[in-house]
Design a protein around this motif. Structure first.
Motif, PDB file in Angstrom:
ATOM      1  N   UNK A  18       4.580  22.659 -55.770  1.00  0.00           N
ATOM      2  CA  UNK A  18       5.969  22.259 -55.522  1.00  0.00           C
ATOM      3  C   UNK A  18       6.438  22.733 -54.150  1.00  0.00           C
ATOM      4  N   UNK A  19       7.405  22.022 -53.612  1.00  0.00           N
ATOM      5  CA  UNK A  19       7.992  22.392 -52.332  1.00  0.00           C
ATOM      6  C   UNK A  19       8.880  23.600 -52.571  1.00  0.00           C
ATOM      7  N   UNK A  20       8.731  24.606 -51.725  1.00  0.00           N
ATOM      8  CA  UNK A  20       9.567  25.804 -51.866  1.00  0.00           C
ATOM      9  C   UNK A  20      11.000  25.474 -51.480  1.00  0.00           C
ATOM     10  N   UNK A  21      11.929  25.849 -52.325  1.00  0.00           N
ATOM     11  CA  UNK A  21      13.346  25.644 -52.032  1.00  0.00           C
ATOM     12  C   UNK A  21      13.981  27.004 -51.760  1.00  0.00           C
ATOM     13  N   UNK A  22      14.973  27.038 -50.895  1.00  0.00           N
ATOM     14  CA  UNK A  22      15.655  28.318 -50.689  1.00  0.00           C
ATOM     15  C   UNK A  22      16.327  28.751 -51.982  1.00  0.00           C
ATOM     16  N   UNK A  23      16.305  30.037 -52.241  1.00  0.00           N
ATOM     17  CA  UNK A  23      16.898  30.542 -53.477  1.00  0.00           C
ATOM     18  C   UNK A  23      18.398  30.332 -53.458  1.00  0.00           C
ATOM     19  N   UNK A  24      18.938  29.954 -54.610  1.00  0.00           N
ATOM     20  CA  UNK A  24      20.384  29.766 -54.719  1.00  0.00           C
ATOM     21  C   UNK A  24      21.049  31.133 -54.803  1.00  0.00           C
ATOM     22  N   UNK A  25      22.157  31.269 -54.098  1.00  0.00           N
ATOM     23  CA  UNK A  25      22.920  32.510 -54.179  1.00  0.00           C
ATOM     24  C   UNK A  25      23.708  32.482 -55.472  1.00  0.00           C
ATOM     25  N   UNK A  26      23.740  33.627 -56.143  1.00  0.00           N
ATOM     26  CA  UNK A  26      24.503  33.690 -57.387  1.00  0.00           C
ATOM     27  C   UNK A  26      25.981  33.686 -57.065  1.00  0.00           C
TER      28      UNK A  26
END
Length: 54
Positions: free
Chosen positions: A34-42
């Motif tokens: 899978x393509x790495x996605x930036x982590x979502x900020x909580x």
């Protein structure tokens, strides 16, 4: 994890006893990492409206 691309293929057949069957099969055509996605900020948690006992 992996990412899979493909399509759904409906199948129908009649068995030796004359009973009809059907199913949907997923036919995989590509597999890749899978393509790495930036982590979502909580979301920051809101202030609590409860009062502390003194």
């Amino acid at each position: 994890m992996i990412t899979v691309e493909g399509y759904f293929k409906p199948e129908e057949w009649t068995d030796e006893e004359g009973k009809k069957h059907n199913r949907v099969v997923f036919v995989a055509t590509k597999f890749y990492e899978p393509v790495e996605r930036p982590e979502k900020k909580e979301k920051p948690q809101g202030k609590s409206k409860t009062k502390k006992a003194a």
